[in-house]
Design a protein around this motif. Structure first.
Motif, PDB file in Angstrom:
ATOM      1  N   GLN A 177     112.661 -53.945  81.173  1.00  0.00           N
ATOM      2  CA  GLN A 177     113.812 -53.036  81.168  1.00  0.00           C
ATOM      3  C   GLN A 177     113.368 -51.612  80.852  1.00  0.00           C
ATOM      4  O   GLN A 177     113.822 -50.654  81.484  1.00  0.00           O
ATOM      5  N   VAL A 178     112.474 -51.466  79.891  1.00  0.00           N
ATOM      6  CA  VAL A 178     111.954 -50.138  79.552  1.00  0.00           C
ATOM      7  C   VAL A 178     111.156 -49.579  80.728  1.00  0.00           C
ATOM      8  O   VAL A 178     111.287 -48.409  81.075  1.00  0.00           O
ATOM      9  N   GLU A 179     110.334 -50.446  81.354  1.00  0.00           N
ATOM     10  CA  GLU A 179     109.559 -49.985  82.512  1.00  0.00           C
ATOM     11  C   GLU A 179     110.472 -49.522  83.639  1.00  0.00           C
ATOM     12  O   GLU A 179     110.189 -48.532  84.302  1.00  0.00           O
ATOM     13  N   LYS A 180     111.561 -50.228  83.835  1.00  0.00           N
ATOM     14  CA  LYS A 180     112.462 -49.917  84.946  1.00  0.00           C
ATOM     15  C   LYS A 180     113.354 -48.707  84.653  1.00  0.00           C
ATOM     16  O   LYS A 180     113.456 -47.787  85.464  1.00  0.00           O
ATOM     17  N   ASN A 181     114.023 -48.712  83.506  1.00  0.00           N
ATOM     18  CA  ASN A 181     115.036 -47.699  83.211  1.00  0.00           C
ATOM     19  C   ASN A 181     114.616 -46.657  82.191  1.00  0.00           C
ATOM     20  O   ASN A 181     115.275 -45.632  82.062  1.00  0.00           O
ATOM     21  N   GLY A 182     113.582 -46.930  81.436  1.00  0.00           N
ATOM     22  CA  GLY A 182     113.175 -46.010  80.387  1.00  0.00           C
ATOM     23  C   GLY A 182     114.099 -46.103  79.189  1.00  0.00           C
ATOM     24  O   GLY A 182     115.150 -46.742  79.235  1.00  0.00           O
ATOM     25  N   VAL A 183     113.707 -45.498  78.092  1.00  0.00           N
ATOM     26  CA  VAL A 183     114.521 -45.402  76.877  1.00  0.00           C
ATOM     27  C   VAL A 183     114.253 -44.040  76.256  1.00  0.00           C
ATOM     28  O   VAL A 183     113.259 -43.378  76.566  1.00  0.00           O
ATOM     29  N   ALA A 184     115.125 -43.647  75.354  1.00  0.00           N
ATOM     30  CA  ALA A 184     114.946 -42.385  74.642  1.00  0.00           C
ATOM     31  C   ALA A 184     113.847 -42.544  73.583  1.00  0.00           C
ATOM     32  O   ALA A 184     113.545 -43.652  73.143  1.00  0.00           O
ATOM     33  N   ASP A 185     113.256 -41.432  73.192  1.00  0.00           N
ATOM     34  CA  ASP A 185     112.293 -41.456  72.090  1.00  0.00           C
ATOM     35  C   ASP A 185     112.968 -42.038  70.846  1.00  0.00           C
ATOM     36  O   ASP A 185     114.156 -41.806  70.607  1.00  0.00           O
ATOM     37  N   HIS A 186     112.220 -42.772  70.065  1.00  0.00           N
ATOM     38  CA  HIS A 186     112.687 -43.378  68.809  1.00  0.00           C
ATOM     39  C   HIS A 186     113.875 -44.307  69.014  1.00  0.00           C
ATOM     40  O   HIS A 186     114.740 -44.436  68.146  1.00  0.00           O
ATOM     41  N   ASP A 187     113.924 -44.983  70.148  1.00  0.00           N
ATOM     42  CA  ASP A 187     115.002 -45.921  70.450  1.00  0.00           C
ATOM     43  C   ASP A 187     114.958 -47.087  69.461  1.00  0.00           C
ATOM     44  O   ASP A 187     113.910 -47.716  69.289  1.00  0.00           O
ATOM     45  N   PRO A 188     116.074 -47.402  68.796  1.00  0.00           N
ATOM     46  CA  PRO A 188     116.074 -48.500  67.815  1.00  0.00           C
ATOM     47  C   PRO A 188     115.709 -49.863  68.418  1.00  0.00           C
ATOM     48  O   PRO A 188     115.107 -50.687  67.735  1.00  0.00           O
ATOM     49  N   THR A 189     116.055 -50.094  69.675  1.00  0.00           N
ATOM     50  CA  THR A 189     115.696 -51.384  70.277  1.00  0.00           C
ATOM     51  C   THR A 189     114.188 -51.512  70.467  1.00  0.00           C
ATOM     52  O   THR A 189     113.642 -52.604  70.353  1.00  0.00           O
ATOM     53  N   SER A 190     113.525 -50.400  70.736  1.00  0.00           N
ATOM     54  CA  SER A 190     112.065 -50.431  70.864  1.00  0.00           C
ATOM     55  C   SER A 190     111.411 -50.738  69.519  1.00  0.00           C
ATOM     56  O   SER A 190     110.468 -51.526  69.440  1.00  0.00           O
ATOM     57  N   ILE A 191     111.931 -50.128  68.481  1.00  0.00           N
ATOM     58  CA  ILE A 191     111.384 -50.357  67.138  1.00  0.00           C
ATOM     59  C   ILE A 191     111.616 -51.806  66.722  1.00  0.00           C
ATOM     60  O   ILE A 191     110.733 -52.459  66.167  1.00  0.00           O
ATOM     61  N   ARG A 192     112.787 -52.344  67.030  1.00  0.00           N
ATOM     62  CA  ARG A 192     113.088 -53.748  66.735  1.00  0.00           C
ATOM     63  C   ARG A 192     112.139 -54.663  67.506  1.00  0.00           C
ATOM     64  O   ARG A 192     111.618 -55.644  66.965  1.00  0.00           O
ATOM     65  N   TRP A 193     111.893 -54.362  68.774  1.00  0.00           N
ATOM     66  CA  TRP A 193     110.982 -55.153  69.605  1.00  0.00           C
ATOM     67  C   TRP A 193     109.607 -55.219  68.952  1.00  0.00           C
ATOM     68  O   TRP A 193     108.996 -56.283  68.868  1.00  0.00           O
ATOM     69  N   LEU A 194     109.123 -54.060  68.484  1.00  0.00           N
ATOM     70  CA  LEU A 194     107.797 -54.017  67.855  1.00  0.00           C
ATOM     71  C   LEU A 194     107.749 -54.863  66.596  1.00  0.00           C
ATOM     72  O   LEU A 194     106.779 -55.601  66.369  1.00  0.00           O
ATOM     73  N   ARG A 195     108.765 -54.760  65.778  1.00  0.00           N
ATOM     74  CA  ARG A 195     108.788 -55.551  64.535  1.00  0.00           C
ATOM     75  C   ARG A 195     108.815 -57.050  64.836  1.00  0.00           C
ATOM     76  O   ARG A 195     108.115 -57.825  64.188  1.00  0.00           O
ATOM     77  N   LEU A 196     109.628 -57.455  65.779  1.00  0.00           N
ATOM     78  CA  LEU A 196     109.713 -58.875  66.128  1.00  0.00           C
ATOM     79  C   LEU A 196     108.435 -59.367  66.814  1.00  0.00           C
ATOM     80  O   LEU A 196     108.016 -60.504  66.605  1.00  0.00           O
ATOM     81  N   SER A 197     107.819 -58.522  67.613  1.00  0.00           N
ATOM     82  CA  SER A 197     106.618 -58.910  68.341  1.00  0.00           C
ATOM     83  C   SER A 197     105.488 -59.311  67.404  1.00  0.00           C
ATOM     84  O   SER A 197     104.697 -60.205  67.713  1.00  0.00           O
ATOM     85  N   ARG A 198     105.419 -58.699  66.276  1.00  0.00           N
ATOM     86  CA  ARG A 198     104.343 -59.011  65.323  1.00  0.00           C
ATOM     87  C   ARG A 198     104.436 -60.432  64.787  1.00  0.00           C
ATOM     88  O   ARG A 198     103.462 -60.969  64.285  1.00  0.00           O
ATOM     89  N   TRP A 199     105.607 -61.065  64.897  1.00  0.00           N
ATOM     90  CA  TRP A 199     105.760 -62.438  64.440  1.00  0.00           C
ATOM     91  C   TRP A 199     105.091 -63.427  65.380  1.00  0.00           C
ATOM     92  O   TRP A 199     104.944 -64.608  65.039  1.00  0.00           O
ATOM     93  N   ARG A 200     104.667 -62.963  66.542  1.00  0.00           N
ATOM     94  CA  ARG A 200     103.931 -63.864  67.434  1.00  0.00           C
ATOM     95  C   ARG A 200     102.517 -64.109  66.924  1.00  0.00           C
ATOM     96  O   ARG A 200     101.901 -65.126  67.250  1.00  0.00           O
ATOM     97  N   THR A 201     102.001 -63.212  66.108  1.00  0.00           N
ATOM     98  CA  THR A 201     100.640 -63.345  65.596  1.00  0.00           C
ATOM     99  C   THR A 201     100.444 -64.609  64.764  1.00  0.00           C
ATOM    100  O   THR A 201      99.457 -65.322  64.969  1.00  0.00           O
ATOM    101  N   PRO A 202     101.340 -64.959  63.818  1.00  0.00           N
ATOM    102  CA  PRO A 202     101.131 -66.224  63.088  1.00  0.00           C
ATOM    103  C   PRO A 202     101.112 -67.449  64.008  1.00  0.00           C
ATOM    104  O   PRO A 202     100.362 -68.391  63.761  1.00  0.00           O
TER     105      PRO A 202
END
Length: 173
Positions: free
Chosen positions: A128-153
């Motif tokens: 979705q970001v690749e297709k439509n883009g997002v604004a700088d400091h988008d809260p959904t992007s920050i949430r994605w990053l935080r959740l993505s780190r849970w894949r490491t365990p």
């Protein structure tokens, strides 16, 4: 070699290749120093989390190929196909040893969970970001990053399981 199914060294090598092939996900937490394809895969995970993902909220264009950003699909699709094939080979290699076989199923289970979550949540968000883009400091992007780190365990679970499989196979006569 009378029967390839009885060759314990080959079986151990296959499991170790699966361990290394899936190492790109765990590399999100640090650098790795293997060679060839494995360096690219491990380095790819580290680069993605350390560079792309940390810069993404401030500069969304870095993950948009149409704006000159990284095209993650070109890397992750072949890397995941290779990892799946090697995990299946590790299952085959562990089949004669019931304990190792069970743990190989555990590794595959962890990997399946990682990929299910990725396919159902993480990949669509990035697409979705690749297709439509997002604004700088988008809260959904920050949430994605935080959740993505849970894949490491979960990735660490894959690796711990494969290490146990390798140890089990090394002990089989």
């Amino acid at each position: 070699m009378d029967n390839i199914l009885d060759d314990s060294t080959l079986r151990l090598v296959i499991v170790l290749v699966a361990l290394l092939a899936t190492a790109f996900r765990t590399a999100r937490i640090g650098r790795a120093s293997t060679e060839g394809v494995l360096v690219r895969m491990t380095g790819g995970g580290w680069y993605e989390q350390g560079v792309l993902d940390s810069a993404w909220p401030n500069k969304p264009a870095i993950v948009r190929p149409v704006e000159g950003g990284a095209n993650r699909k070109l890397f992750w699709v072949p890397a995941n196909i290779f990892a799946v094939l090697t995990l299946l080979a590790a299952l085959w290699a562990s089949w004669p040893a019931p304990g190792a076989r069970y743990v190989a199923f555990v590794a595959i289970g962890f990997y399946a969970v990682i990929n299910a979550v990725t396919v159902c949540f993480f990949a669509p968000a990035v697409l979705q970001v690749e297709k439509n883009g997002v604004a700088d400091h988008d809260p959904t992007s920050i949430r994605w990053l935080r959740l993505s780190r849970w894949r490491t365990p979960l990735s660490l679970g894959v690796h711990a399981s494969l290490i146990i499989v390798a140890i089990s196979l090394a002990r089989v006569p």
